[in-house]
Motif scaffolding. Structure first.
Motif, short mmCIF file in Angstrom:
data_model
loop_
_atom_site.label_atom_id
_atom_site.label_comp_id
_atom_site.label_asym_id
_atom_site.label_seq_id
_atom_site.Cartn_x
_atom_site.Cartn_y
_atom_site.Cartn_z
N ALA A 1 1.45 -1.32 9.78
CA ALA A 1 0.18 -1.81 9.25
C ALA A 1 -0.80 -0.64 9.12
O ALA A 1 -1.47 -0.48 8.08
CB ALA A 1 -0.38 -2.91 10.14
N ASP A 2 -0.92 0.19 10.14
CA ASP A 2 -1.80 1.36 10.07
C ASP A 2 -1.38 2.29 8.94
O ASP A 2 -2.21 2.78 8.17
CB ASP A 2 -1.74 2.14 11.39
CG ASP A 2 -2.50 1.42 12.50
OD1 ASP A 2 -3.34 0.55 12.18
OD2 ASP A 2 -2.25 1.74 13.67
N ALA A 3 -0.09 2.52 8.88
CA ALA A 3 0.40 3.46 7.87
C ALA A 3 0.16 2.93 6.46
O ALA A 3 -0.17 3.70 5.55
CB ALA A 3 1.89 3.74 8.09
N PHE A 4 0.30 1.63 6.28
CA PHE A 4 0.06 1.07 4.95
C PHE A 4 -1.42 1.19 4.59
O PHE A 4 -1.76 1.54 3.46
CB PHE A 4 0.53 -0.39 4.91
CG PHE A 4 0.43 -1.03 3.55
CD1 PHE A 4 0.85 -0.36 2.40
CD2 PHE A 4 -0.08 -2.32 3.41
CE1 PHE A 4 0.78 -0.97 1.15
CE2 PHE A 4 -0.16 -2.93 2.17
CZ PHE A 4 0.26 -2.25 1.04
N ARG A 5 -2.28 0.90 5.55
CA ARG A 5 -3.71 1.08 5.29
C ARG A 5 -4.02 2.52 4.84
O ARG A 5 -4.76 2.73 3.88
CB ARG A 5 -4.52 0.76 6.56
CG ARG A 5 -4.97 -0.67 6.65
CD ARG A 5 -5.88 -0.91 7.84
NE ARG A 5 -5.15 -0.94 9.11
CZ ARG A 5 -4.50 -1.99 9.58
NH1 ARG A 5 -4.47 -3.12 8.91
NH2 ARG A 5 -3.86 -1.94 10.73
N ASN A 6 -3.42 3.47 5.53
CA ASN A 6 -3.65 4.87 5.15
C ASN A 6 -3.08 5.19 3.78
O ASN A 6 -3.68 5.91 3.00
CB ASN A 6 -3.04 5.81 6.20
CG ASN A 6 -3.83 5.75 7.49
OD1 ASN A 6 -5.00 5.38 7.48
ND2 ASN A 6 -3.18 6.11 8.59
N ASP B 1 -13.28 -3.74 2.77
CA ASP B 1 -13.09 -2.51 3.51
C ASP B 1 -11.58 -2.26 3.59
O ASP B 1 -10.80 -3.20 3.64
CB ASP B 1 -13.64 -2.73 4.94
CG ASP B 1 -13.77 -1.43 5.67
OD1 ASP B 1 -12.72 -0.88 6.09
OD2 ASP B 1 -14.91 -0.96 5.81
N PHE B 2 -11.19 -0.99 3.64
CA PHE B 2 -9.76 -0.69 3.77
C PHE B 2 -9.17 -1.27 5.04
O PHE B 2 -7.97 -1.52 5.12
CB PHE B 2 -9.51 0.82 3.70
CG PHE B 2 -9.50 1.36 2.31
CD1 PHE B 2 -8.52 0.96 1.41
CD2 PHE B 2 -10.45 2.27 1.89
CE1 PHE B 2 -8.50 1.47 0.11
CE2 PHE B 2 -10.44 2.78 0.60
CZ PHE B 2 -9.46 2.37 -0.30
N GLU B 3 -10.03 -1.46 6.07
CA GLU B 3 -9.51 -2.02 7.31
C GLU B 3 -8.91 -3.42 7.11
O GLU B 3 -8.12 -3.87 7.93
CB GLU B 3 -10.61 -2.07 8.38
CG GLU B 3 -10.89 -0.73 9.02
CD GLU B 3 -9.64 -0.04 9.53
OE1 GLU B 3 -8.92 -0.65 10.35
OE2 GLU B 3 -9.35 1.10 9.08
N GLN B 4 -9.33 -4.10 6.06
CA GLN B 4 -8.79 -5.45 5.81
C GLN B 4 -7.40 -5.41 5.19
O GLN B 4 -6.72 -6.44 5.13
CB GLN B 4 -9.73 -6.23 4.91
CG GLN B 4 -11.03 -6.63 5.59
CD GLN B 4 -12.02 -7.22 4.60
OE1 GLN B 4 -11.89 -7.04 3.40
NE2 GLN B 4 -13.03 -7.90 5.13
N VAL B 5 -7.01 -4.24 4.69
CA VAL B 5 -5.67 -4.16 4.10
C VAL B 5 -4.63 -4.40 5.19
O VAL B 5 -4.74 -3.86 6.28
CB VAL B 5 -5.44 -2.78 3.44
CG1 VAL B 5 -4.01 -2.62 2.99
CG2 VAL B 5 -6.41 -2.60 2.27
N ASP B 6 -3.68 -5.22 4.90
CA ASP B 6 -2.66 -5.57 5.90
C ASP B 6 -1.30 -5.67 5.22
O ASP B 6 -1.19 -5.73 4.00
CB ASP B 6 -3.04 -6.92 6.54
CG ASP B 6 -2.35 -7.13 7.90
OD1 ASP B 6 -1.60 -6.23 8.34
OD2 ASP B 6 -2.55 -8.19 8.49
N LEU B 7 -0.28 -5.68 6.03
CA LEU B 7 1.07 -5.91 5.53
C LEU B 7 1.17 -7.34 5.01
O LEU B 7 0.36 -8.20 5.38
CB LEU B 7 2.07 -5.73 6.67
CG LEU B 7 1.99 -4.38 7.38
CD1 LEU B 7 2.88 -4.40 8.61
CD2 LEU B 7 2.41 -3.26 6.43
#
Ligand code: MG
Ligand code: MG
Ligand code: MG
Ligand code: ZN
Ligand code: ZN
Ligand code: ZN
Lengths: 669, 669, 669
Positions: C157-162, C189-195
């Motif tokens: 999840a972190d890596a996808f956000r990045n 916000d990019f923080e909302q991006v998730d798998l």
């Protein structure tokens, strides 16, 4: 009778809007449905509402002489809301969260979501309370779609406990009502009541039925919250909701006080593929007319007034297994078909194919490049042809009840027993005789109907028995199907034999029942007429006739051979036929034809499959869902409002005749 | 030989009890099984036991001259217990809790549940220790039903670690036994041993086999806890448990010391539908006799003494895909069939159709309104006809082992390879020759058998090879099927070719094996007799004959054509046939017929499908599971104990003859 | 051209090793692949590396004149590592951990696992950096096998956000690129991006496409880590990885800079059973040659240099539904077939059937007892027959792109639409004409090809359109298939009609598309030639020709009858055909044959199914994957390098001819 369209201005550049609105007006469109799923643009961050874009487009709609129907945007809460209040999300039975990322990611029993709903609906309602261009509202969108009626979150567990407590008051009453001695399932306290969870074996059927009731009630309550807010803001507005094809988990009858108008979303070529069995080429091009009109008749009957098709398939769609191009004219045929069955307005979904997101494979009336798509000419032509009509007046009622669907769905007792298909078997036969049908709850007032068909009344109370007996005694003609009177209202078996409280009315009881694979192709025959056999399927009851006269017996020399399969009983001034098998079409036609005869309801000869007639307000539509043309024979002096006796493939005609028995239809070679 | 019935007084009003009990006695019933699932009424709250109702009904049973069999109620712990000790619940492999709400919601390895079990069983046992009307006990109900043998909770993880530690003592031994170098699966410490968890690819087959052993052992241990408590209370009581149809996950042989009597639950029309393939109309009406008698023979053989059918299907049932009404007489035929195969008592399930809960669609001997249901007359008639008999004496053993089922189940190597179906192919052929068969563990003493059939001995040790070699050398006739001698006891491949330690006995080894789709319809033939081809299915081994003489070779011109498919080897005073394919029925009949010839076992001509004979104590039953009548030809002076040479559909006759080869059966047109 | 073998010395006793190595050398083997999955023995506890066993066996390999290819052991981290760092494990979409107990139980985005990887790879690389007997490395094993490309753990999840942040820089750009206004899916916000998580309805297709890109990129990055370490240690080594049959989730083209050699694992009889439809008997014995060579051609084209088959099926295997014995000679045929398509080395998997663990049902070149298995003679013969060859020079390119597979896989729009099968339809036709084909990315340089076939270019940019237009204008011949130019690079629909930016090149646009069940058996015909109809399947586009000339129209009198199905357009010095349907084989042959004619590419008459020819370096292989023999007709003076014009079942011949049109093949009766 009007045409509308669904429009999402937020998907298109601002400079495109006026062109779109002008083109809609040119097409003869009268209603524009908007703002569905628009929460993200209406409130981009908490409290910062932006209504300007909606004001502007509503203004354009009015400027071009049309009216706006707005939607509350609650079917798709935005990400910031889910982030702030993650507890609004539903859970699957095994606890998995149903997350944001598509739509319907909220629980009907979430207090948090009800607060948010109230906030956004109130804001919208207040904004447009005095706007004359806004004539009505759709609440949310397709409640329960994607399996979201039943949720397994903690809020739902609490709410179900409360629902059960309110229903039964004491835990003893609960234990008694459900019958929990079986397998030591007694409750010591209401706190032990829980949602259905993963368990090693089957769940308790009485609990499951109440859970289904509770889940449906939760949707009703949630909708009431929205409806009340809208009505408070402007009592002139109509409030509606868009229901779905044969949708089981939400009891539409329970919305009668909270909606002014019932609507449903009609996707004929998709529904035909959901119906089971192999879809024919004609159905892939135009759908199954009986499946469509079952929905029309059901949603018309809920309020007994004209309904809307809130989403009408405009061309190819994204979600069925296969999406063939609808036939030439199908989009026009569907509008007329809906009207003949009581629709007031047919709203095409959507104006233009959307460039982004999950529905890119869904056509609109315009293509993605803005040019006319295949449905456009059909919709325009329908807009010109539709005319004002009185409400449909149906001589026959077909009894239907969501609770039976729930009870039988949990205990089908055979992989091929399906409540809705059983209803369709009887309903299609009524349609094949050209008769208009109301689809009503069994407890409905029935006296206005010449005949009543009840494909099954699985759950039956004494009061229902009294109600039906009174109907027959006063001259009503009743046809009852199998699995009737089996259970009490708590989904427990009755101590007496089936059909339980209806046994006296029927004049027979059920000695045994059995389920048979369809490959066995079982048949029944009239006593002493062994050469004419009628096929049935799946379900067979061996009847013991009492006052009733045997009408059908099992054919063949297997163990059920010669036993009674159906009885007829004269009661007061009417009569009742009880049929203990699920009839295939020839038998259904025979039973229904006789019923209509006895009831004096005018009927056609059995119509060809895919050709249907329907009468409304002195007009009779003849509608051809086949790829081959048909010819209509009518009384010499009959005049045609639209078309004439030669009807092309996927075309229709409207005759001005008094009764459908003046008319017959043949397929042309 | 007696008839019994299962009764749940707690489901019925108190005023009904004496009527029920009197009617049972009138029907000729001798045993009444009760208290199953009754924990909720026996102990409505912790420690507050209520035995009065049970005392009263046991009293009535005695009063009317019958005897009571009680059940421990542990298959359904009540809600208050689950609430207090939620850790007793099982978990699925992915961690999902198997919750209260149906039955079997407890873990065999839960210390908490073992405590509770001890408490409730001790209370019941003490209560009835001196009650002469209680003659025996059923522990729990259907261990492992609904997939509950294998649990994935933390208690089970601990228990499995301990089991493995006890089995292997050092982690090096474990690594060596399982072979964990493969894919770097070495264990550094026993603490790393875990239950099978969701993993990306297949699990280690040696771990899976030990997990299956462990799970079965856990059930055995749990049952022992109950049996010991009951035996302590009253050593006269028999203790039994009701096993299930072809039930794989629990090793019945391991219960031999803890049960005095083996019982199983027989639902012929349901089992027939579980067997795979398309159920015939006759099977839907009466079941498959070979499938039934396989269970009879298996459960009789575990203790080598008469068994009970603890639940006998009484009519239509709730759980199979379709529930046709059983044929007239089927409920009587099943009782005789069980008796012919060694049953002592047949207990019908249940007395009356239950009004509440999960099994409302299950018939009883009485209908829900208390009148006689279809099975009632059958049961009464069987009660009159049954008579006392000595134990079955079978000349043939069929070797069967749960561990082979587990190993092959995890590595079937073809979607259509099934251990139980392979056994059925050989077993049905024995039944078609009218021969009684014991179904025994391969390590069983075999000297009393004239012939032995081992459909597969997948896992094989040197000592098993010695055991079988000794049997053949001393004159035994042995028929071995495919996939034999492949693996060692740890589910590892042997370094030598198959059949491994049995190669010398067989006189051949396996060059190659292959699996083939059944649609290819492969065949074998005798060498030099290419016109007679025999079909086989799924599995084929290419044999290299050594001492053995080629018996069959692959037919056709595909690549295996001409290679050896079966060999025969004479060893000492006996001989062995190794068949490297899974035979279809004609080939199985040929192999089995020859085996019986060589062994001098009297046999019938091949019986028609669905017609079976079975001998016990000087009587031979001829049983017709077909809808067409059959005629029996017997020696002129044969006398008939029941019926005669003309046997109706679903009927039977009992001849007093010495050996089955005196008899033949034809279908009447 | 050489033969190799995979060997696992750690599975065998030390005393066996030299015998094994000697026998390999005797068999003509040149390469021995080792150390795969060996982490458990290489590092039995943290930091305690044990290389002695590997040193010894590498030494033996060298002693016997062979070379070693080593594998990094990262596909199976040992238990102690998982125990210490449990966070390395992947998670399923619903959060379930993919646990240790099989293989591939690690996440590509785990920093912890990257650290461990670096540690173990560095240790191995340093150990053998100066060892001349080690010539190259395989990284890990079969990246992504068992559905492990896409993981749903927190690290991912972190890596996808990045990844998303890096791709789009601002959240507005993200919202614009994906189109998130639909269903209020805007990101604040990019923080909302998730798998992708479990959601009620479908996921956003643009997010899914980027998730697929990200997941593939994660594998590429992980592999780069390994490749760099190996290259640092010894830049002479080749670094390779073994890819899989039609493997979708990992983009092989992206490995071009990180691998010196591409390899894949070929299991012909298994792949044939994965291909859908009913496998024929010949395919079960030898596989489908077009499916195999598609992989050969793809993996050869990635680096445009000879590839390796790193695992070659040696006999029966453990994982397909059925495992028939391969035909006599199949193991030799596969080696020649690979060579004809550009292989450098064919490595058989494995040396000897393994006694333990998950792959016991997998043959080797030697049986478990050490004697020769069926593949041994084939492999030895192939080793003798292979000879050195220049690289394959293909006149035709087939365009292929993983991104199209991902986009179409998520929105197939019909259950029977499959990207890879669509490619196979065109590819098989090229093979039926005997033409060598490179399978390349659409953005590849195309000028060296006489003809280009693009079965579908679903995602298409303007620059791709320019690229293809330039190719045609300069004399290229292009054949385009359906669903081309539909979406932009973000998986959004284009505002213009299809084929979007390719419309001008094609000279037509798509009016409508539809999907049809295959049972409808639709057809097209040439305009004015209604008697010759060609079948197509599943997908149909109704074209509006512009500059293009109608080439095919829909046959029959259904609604699409007479509409244009394909067009041809002359552009510059070349021409393009756009075919709007998925062609069945006759139509594909017609289209491909015409294309080759126009392009002047020598072609054979359509070859019989299962018989294929392939040319490399002045030699032409004729390969018979059928059980019936064939005869080849060639120019009189043609000489045969191997075999001759009469070719047996599952055999081959090598002719020394200049062009494939000098040759034709007939089946012999
Ligand atoms: Mg209601
Ligand atoms: Mg054992
Ligand atoms: Mg790329
Ligand atoms: Zn909820
Ligand atoms: Zn457990
Ligand atoms: Zn991950």
């Amino acid at each position: 009778m009007s045409i509308g369209v669904c429009y999402f201005p937020e998907h298109w550049p601002h400079e495109q809007w006026e062109t779109d609105i002008r083109q809609m007006a040119d097409a003869g469109i009268e209603y524009v449905r908007m703002a569905e799923f628009s929460w993200g643009v209406l409130e981009p961050e908490r409290g910062a509402f932006d209504f300007e874009w909606l004001d502007e487009i509503v203004g354009l709609v009015g400027e071009y002489g049309m009216e706006a129907v707005l939607c509350t945007p609650t079917a798709a809460p935005p990400r910031w809301l889910v982030e702030e209040r993650p507890e609004i999300r539903q859970r699957d039975r095994d606890g998995t969260v149903r997350d944001v990322g598509s739509r319907r990611h909220y629980c009907f029993n979430s207090d948090a979501y009800r607060e948010e709903t109230e906030r956004v609906v109130r804001a919208m309602a207040e904004r447009y309370a005095d706007d004359p261009r806004v004539v009505g509202w759709q609440t949310d969108n397709e409640y329960g779609c994607h399996g979201t009626t039943r949720c397994y979150c903690d809020d739902c567990a609490d709410a179900f406990r409360n629902w059960v407590r309110e229903e039964y008051e004491t835990v003893d009453a609960l234990n008694e009502a459900w019958g929990t001695t079986f397998w030591s399932q007694q409750y010591d306290d209401f706190e032990q009541v829980d949602l259905p969870r993963p368990t090693p074996a089957q769940d308790h059927p009485s609990m499951l039925l109440d859970f289904a009731r509770f889940a449906s009630d939760s949707v009703v309550e949630y909708n009431r919250l929205q409806a009340n807010l809208l009505r408070e803001a402007n009592e002139e507005w109509f409030v509606t909701h868009n229901f779905m094809n044969l949708f089981e988990s939400v009891d539409a009858y329970e919305f009668d006080e909270d909606l002014d108008l019932i609507a449903w979303d009609s996707y004929p070529t998709g529904h035909a593929q959901q119906a089971g069995g192999e879809t024919t080429a004609d159905e892939l091009r135009a759908g199954n007319p009986d499946l469509l009109s079952f929905n029309h008749d059901l949603y018309r009957s809920v309020l007994d007034r004209p309904f809307w098709v809130m989403e009408q398939q405009p061309g190819d769609v994204n979600w069925p297994p296969h999406s063939a191009q609808p036939a030439e004219g199908a989009m026009r045929l569907w509008a007329h078909h809906a009207t003949a069955h009581g629709a007031d307005t047919v709203v095409y979904f959507r104006w233009r194919r959307c460039l982004e997101g999950q529905e890119q494979y869904h056509a609109g009336l315009r293509k993605q490049d803005g040019t006319a798509d295949r449905g456009y000419a059909d919709a325009t032509r329908a807009a010109e042809e539709l005319f004002d009509l009185d409400h449909v007046d149906a001589p026959v009622a077909l009894l239907h009840d969501y609770e039976n669907a729930w009870a039988l769905g949990e205990q089908s007792h055979a992989p091929d027993f399906d409540y809705w298909q059983l209803l369709q078997s009887f309903y299609a036969s009524l349609r094949a005789h050209g008769v208009q049908v109301d689809i009503v709850h069994p407890e409905n007032d029935l006296e206005s109907y010449d005949a009543v068909v009840a494909p099954t009344l699985h759950l039956a109370t004494e009061s229902l028995a009294d109600h039906l007996t009174a109907y027959v005694e006063s001259g009503g003609e009743l046809l009852l199907g199998p699995r009737t009177g089996v259970k009490d209202e708590f989904n427990k078996l009755r101590p007496g034999l089936q059909p339980g409280p209806l046994s006296a009315l029927v004049g027979a009881s059920v000695d045994q029942h059995e389920t048979l694979p369809t490959r066995f192709e079982p048949t029944v025959a009239r006593p002493d007429e062994t050469d004419a056999e009628y096929a049935f399927r799946t379900w067979a009851e061996w009847l013991e006739a009492d006052a009733g006269e045997p009408l059908l017996e099992y054919a063949g020399d297997d163990i059920e051979g010669g036993r009674t399969a159906a009885v007829r009983n004269a009661v007061g001034e009417g009569s009742v036929v009880y049929c203990g098998v699920w009839p295939e079409s020839e038998l259904a036609n025979d039973l229904v034809g006789s019923l209509l005869d006895r009831a004096g309801v005018p009927q056609t000869d059995v119509l060809p499959d895919g050709v249907r007639v329907a009468s409304r307000d002195g007009h009779t539509w003849v509608m051809n869902f086949r790829s081959d043309p048909v010819a209509v024979t009518v009384a010499e002096d009959a005049s045609w409002r639209l078309g004439g006796p030669e009807i092309d493939s996927f075309d229709l005609a409207i005759a001005e005749i008094d009764a459908v028995d003046e008319l017959s239809v043949q397929i042309r070679e």
